[in-house]
Design a protein around this motif. Structure first.
Motif, PDB file in Angstrom:
ATOM      1  N   THR A   1       0.848  -1.193   0.000  1.00 17.90           N
ATOM      2  CA  THR A   1       0.000   0.000   0.000  1.00 17.90           C
ATOM      3  C   THR A   1       0.883   1.243   0.000  1.00 17.90           C
ATOM      4  OG1 THR A   1      -0.142  -0.040   2.424  1.00 17.90           O
ATOM      5  CG2 THR A   1      -1.922  -1.108   1.195  1.00 17.90           C
TER       6      THR A   1
ATOM      7  N   TRP B   1       1.213   4.708   1.588  1.00 18.23           N
ATOM      8  CA  TRP B   1       0.704   5.448   2.739  1.00 18.23           C
ATOM      9  C   TRP B   1       0.635   6.931   2.431  1.00 18.23           C
ATOM     10  CZ3 TRP B   1       2.428   8.956   6.595  1.00 18.23           C
ATOM     11  CH2 TRP B   1       1.648   8.998   7.763  1.00 18.23           C
TER      12      TRP B   1
ATOM     13  N   VAL C   1      -4.399   6.571   9.011  1.00 17.97           N
ATOM     14  CA  VAL C   1      -5.615   5.857   8.630  1.00 17.97           C
ATOM     15  C   VAL C   1      -6.718   6.202   9.625  1.00 17.97           C
ATOM     16  CG1 VAL C   1      -6.643   3.582   8.287  1.00 17.97           C
ATOM     17  CG2 VAL C   1      -4.259   3.983   7.638  1.00 17.97           C
TER      18      VAL C   1
ATOM     19  N   ASP D   1      -9.730   6.030  12.191  1.00 13.68           N
ATOM     20  CA  ASP D   1     -10.053   4.956  13.143  1.00 13.68           C
ATOM     21  C   ASP D   1     -11.128   4.052  12.593  1.00 13.68           C
ATOM     22  OD1 ASP D   1      -8.191   5.890  14.907  1.00 13.68           O
ATOM     23  OD2 ASP D   1      -9.618   7.022  16.124  1.00 13.68           O
TER      24      ASP D   1
ATOM     25  N   VAL E   1     -11.662   3.114   9.593  1.00 18.51           N
ATOM     26  CA  VAL E   1     -11.082   2.175   8.631  1.00 18.51           C
ATOM     27  C   VAL E   1     -10.183   1.165   9.329  1.00 18.51           C
ATOM     28  CG1 VAL E   1      -9.583   1.953   6.611  1.00 18.51           C
ATOM     29  CG2 VAL E   1     -11.197   3.865   6.782  1.00 18.51           C
ATOM     30  N   ALA E   2      -9.372   1.649  10.288  1.00 16.61           N
ATOM     31  CA  ALA E   2      -8.456   0.773  10.982  1.00 16.61           C
ATOM     32  C   ALA E   2      -9.204  -0.312  11.763  1.00 16.61           C
ATOM     33  CB  ALA E   2      -7.575   1.588  11.927  1.00 16.61           C
TER      34      ALA E   2
END
Length: 205
Positions: A191, A193, A197, A199, A201-202
């Protein structure tokens, strides 16, 4: 032994060769000669080594010593299980004409945690696998119960409380041409960066 370096050979050819590397089985003679083996271990020493701790320990086992190792494996198996007759354990030790036991000596360090030292040994082992492949030999790395058995570890000379056995690299010449195994696309695991990211999505993993 002369070996082409990056200034006189095609980097793409070397990379192309590594794209064909995979575990090979079965393995027979010949095995690397002394000059080739020296080169292989020189390549292993190029692994990342934070603070120059030199955690790598490699023990070569060649015929007829593989049969002695088979007896060590069999005795360890019997100790773990009184019903084990040792046949499979002996076969594991003699499955290739040469084995390289992969060990690590952990140093107490405020700067370098244990996991980094073990990763350094893993990187050195991968360098060995790649070097053997480029030289035209086959190899595969195996672990299993013998790799974590204290009796096997001590028999191989890894006697310190800070020493561990991480597995065995089996070495030889492939007895047959193996079909190249399919590997996933690297794009699936890479990926780009672009910032933190969120929260939400994480939390989805």
């Amino acid at each position: 032994m002369n070996f082409p370096d990056a200034t006189t050979s095609s980097n793409r050819e070397l990379l192309g060769s590594l794209l064909n590397r995979q575990s090979q089985w079965p393995l027979g003679l010949p095995i690397p000669d002394a000059d080739e083996l020296s080169l292989v271990f020189q390549v292993a020493m190029r692994a990342p080594d934070h603070s120059n701790l030199k955690p790598w320990r490699f023990i070569t086992v060649r015929n007829p010593a593989t049969h002695e190792l088979g007896e060590v494996f069999a005795a360890a198996a019997l100790k773990r299980n009184a019903q084990d007759q040792g046949k499979a354990s002996r076969s594991q030790a003699t499955a290739a004409p040469m084995l390289i036991a992969v060990g690590v000596r952990i140093s107490v360090s405020d700067k370098v945690p244990e996991i980094e030292q073990m990763l350094s040994v893993g990187a050195a082992a991968m360098n060995i696998l790649n070097a053997l492949h480029i030289l035209g030999y086959g190899a595969y790395w195996a672990s299993g119960q013998n790799s974590y058995d204290p009796d096997v570890r001590r028999a191989l000379g890894l006697t310190g409380d800070n020493e561990r056995l991480l597995g065995f690299i089996y070495v030889g010449t492939p007895s047959k041409i193996s079909r190249l195994k399919a590997r996933p696309s690297a794009a699936e695991f890479v990926t780009d960066w672009l910032g933190p990211v969120p929260d939400s999505v994480a939390s989805r993993g």
